[in-house]
Design an enzyme around this catalytic site. Structure first.
Site, PDB file in Angstrom:
ATOM      1  N   GLU A 151       9.085 -19.856 -35.310  1.00  0.00           N
ATOM      2  CA  GLU A 151       9.249 -19.279 -36.612  1.00  0.00           C
ATOM      3  C   GLU A 151      10.969 -18.519 -35.528  1.00  0.00           C
ATOM      4  O   GLU A 151      10.937 -17.853 -34.391  1.00  0.00           O
ATOM      5  CB  GLU A 151       9.519 -17.317 -37.375  1.00  0.00           C
ATOM      6  CG  GLU A 151      10.162 -16.616 -38.177  1.00  0.00           C
ATOM      7  CD  GLU A 151      10.706 -15.666 -37.810  1.00  0.00           C
ATOM      8  OE1 GLU A 151      12.087 -16.594 -37.790  1.00  0.00           O
ATOM      9  OE2 GLU A 151      10.303 -14.902 -37.819  1.00  0.00           O
TER      10      GLU A 151
ATOM     11  N   CYS B 217      15.124 -10.903 -36.852  1.00  0.00           N
ATOM     12  CA  CYS B 217      16.467 -12.568 -37.336  1.00  0.00           C
ATOM     13  C   CYS B 217      16.475 -12.435 -38.856  1.00  0.00           C
ATOM     14  O   CYS B 217      17.462 -13.448 -38.938  1.00  0.00           O
ATOM     15  CB  CYS B 217      14.982 -13.354 -37.100  1.00  0.00           C
ATOM     16  SG  CYS B 217      13.150 -13.097 -38.000  1.00  0.00           S
TER      17      CYS B 217
END
Length: 521
Positions: free
Chosen positions: A285, A319
């Site tokens: 990720e 993020c």
């Protein structure tokens, strides 16, 4: 094993005076423990050390943890312990493993205030963010425990007369978990819990900025019943992660972090080491350049608070945080005016202060990087709003809104990972979608619009892994919003979703001819 339906762990009600007093007490207890000693934990053994230091971003002279920096020989020892420990761990079955994860969740639940306080100190997470992080870690343990039991039952296959077909899933092998600092408990817990639930042994290498919180996770898992050989802790700089990635007996690498490091891991994992008999799997990720599209019919009373929270909560160090707003030209001036007013009222301060909206960023290098982007934005565009009052102690960056940037500005394309938001005027939703489609990232995105046809259009056009409509674009909840990005934002695996455990197992199909001829004598 019978477990009730999964439910998300409820967060604290910080508006209650009694809860706020409990948080203050928890912070005092944590402060009395500082600096926390974090050993290298390898199987049943441990080694103390103080080579690696973590500090309070809001008061950098305060040392939060002293950790042993792992050595190359300890990586080899941890892999050996994991390989041996996995045999027994996978054989006890999913129900027994689930019991251990549920017990670890209870351990975290009992200590949630102290864990949140430790996050406030080590990573400067404001209370609401820190408490949410602890709750998410508990959710991962509870959710994956249940999912592993379901997965062990296998999948239904077509059966025909004369044969029996079976599909089952077995653990891949030793898993290296390399985790970030911005969700210092939830993200390492999610990756680790998924690997453990499916019968793999894990070596956790946390971010060097947050070893103390990672150590608490390992303590929780061991207290819950995970054998020491099945979960080791190796703190250190990036080289420790590189050693794990390159080790021939590591089968799976679960990583959350930056794109450059992720690409290096993918490259290294693709190299076949001497004696290696498997292809490594990387569950990654990575970063994002997340855009919020605002159509002309959007409700600005709903839109402005959601954008501000998505862009500036935890100083934009998520993020999934919003970094670009693509607003219809018909309402761009109104949105900019209201957005500027909201940003100017944000309180920039220490993470432990309940009135703080924007805490410090994690370290000096992060502040310097964000400042460079802000200076570039000021030169190339127009600063619409910037918080004026910023503490002079700690790594603080003022939340900033910029507009009128050139199309080729790095501020519009590169991940800043800080409290800098770029606003662009567009002719319509289709043009906004074109801009989103040009980006190499595809993590999260947002849309504010009233017309259902517009919602359908953007849903079909956007490449992002998580699209949020008429709400903020951060705060994915386990089991409700499985999280993970596409393109250069990751491998598309959805943490907290029904398919995530499949990344840590390998499928095996068995077909048996049941039309026996004769008898065995």
């Amino acid at each position: 094993m019978t477990l009730g339906p999964f439910a998300n762990e409820p967060t604290l009600e910080l508006r209650r005076a009694a809860v706020r007093a409990q948080l203050a007490d928890a912070l005092e207890r944590v402060d009395r423990q500082l600096p926390i000693r974090v050993p290298a934990l390898i199987g049943a053994g441990e080694r103390a050390g103080d080579q690696l230091l973590s500090s309070d971003p809001g008061q950098p002279e305060r040392i939060v943890a002293q950790a042993a920096a792992a050595q190359r020989s300890e990586v080899d020892a941890a892999v050996t312990a994991a390989r041996e420990g996995q045999r027994g761990w996978q054989q006890i079955g999913a129900a027994a493993r689930a019991r251990a994860l549920i017990a670890a969740a209870a351990w975290l639940r009992e200590r949630r205030l102290e864990l949140a306080a430790l996050e406030v100190r080590e990573c400067a997470k404001p209370w609401i963010e820190a408490d949410g992080d602890v709750c998410e870690a508990i959710d991962f343990l509870e959710y994956y425990a249940r999912a592993a039991i379901e997965l062990e039952r296998g999948r239904e296959l077509l059966q025909v007369p004369g044969e029996r077909n079976e599909l089952r899933y077995v653990p891949r092998g030793v898993t290296a978990v390399i985790s970030p600092w911005n969700f210092p408990l939830a993200i390492p817990c999610g990756m680790t819990a998924a690997a453990l639930a499916t019968g793999n042994a894990v070596i956790l290498k946390p971010a060097e900025q947050s070893p103390a919180i990672a150590c608490r996770l390992v303590q929780a898992l061991r207290a819950g019943g995970v054998p020491p050989a099945a979960i080791s802790l190796l703190a250190g700089e990036g080289e420790v992660g590189a050693w794990l990635v390159g080790h021939p007996e590591v089968q799976t690498i679960a990583f959350t972090g930056s794109l450059p490091v992720g690409l290096e891991i993918v490259r290294a994992a693709g190299e076949l080491a001497p004696g290696q008999r498997h292809l490594k799997r990387v569950v990654a990720e990575l970063g994002g350049k997340n855009c919020v599209i605002v159509d002309a019919d959007a409700d600005l009373d709903e839109t402005i608070p959601a954008i501000v929270d998505s862009a500036f909560a935890y100083a934009g160090q998520k993020c999934s945080a919003a970094s670009r707003v693509l607003v219809h030209e018909a309402i761009s001036e109104a949105l900019l005016e209201r957005l500027a007013g909201a940003v100017r009222t944000l309180v920039v301060g220490q993470a432990q202060e309940l009135g703080t909206d924007v805490p410090p960023v994690i370290e000096r290098s992060a502040r310097d990087r964000i400042d460079r982007y802000s200076e570039l934005a000021a030169r190339q565009g127009r600063i619409v709003a910037r918080a004026q009052t910023v503490p002079d102690r700690g790594w603080f960056c003022p939340p900033t809104v910029v507009s009128e940037l050139a199309a080729d500005s790095p501020v519009l394309a590169e991940e800043v990972f800080g409290p800098l938001l770029a606003v662009q005027s567009v002719a319509g939703v289709a043009d906004a979608c074109d801009l989103v489609d040009e980006l190499p990232f595809a993590l999260t995105g947002g849309l504010f619009a009233r017309d259902p046809a517009t919602v359908r259009y953007v849903r079909e056009r956007t490449p992002v892994g998580n699209l949020y409509v008429n709400r903020g674009i951060t705060g994915a909840m386990v089991a409700r919003q499985p999280f993970g990005g596409n393109r250069l934002s990751g491998t598309g695996t959805k943490a907290g979703g029904p398919d995530y455990l499949l990344s840590f197992v390998e499928p095996r199909a068995v077909t048996e001819n049941t039309m026996r001829h004769g008898l065995v004598v």
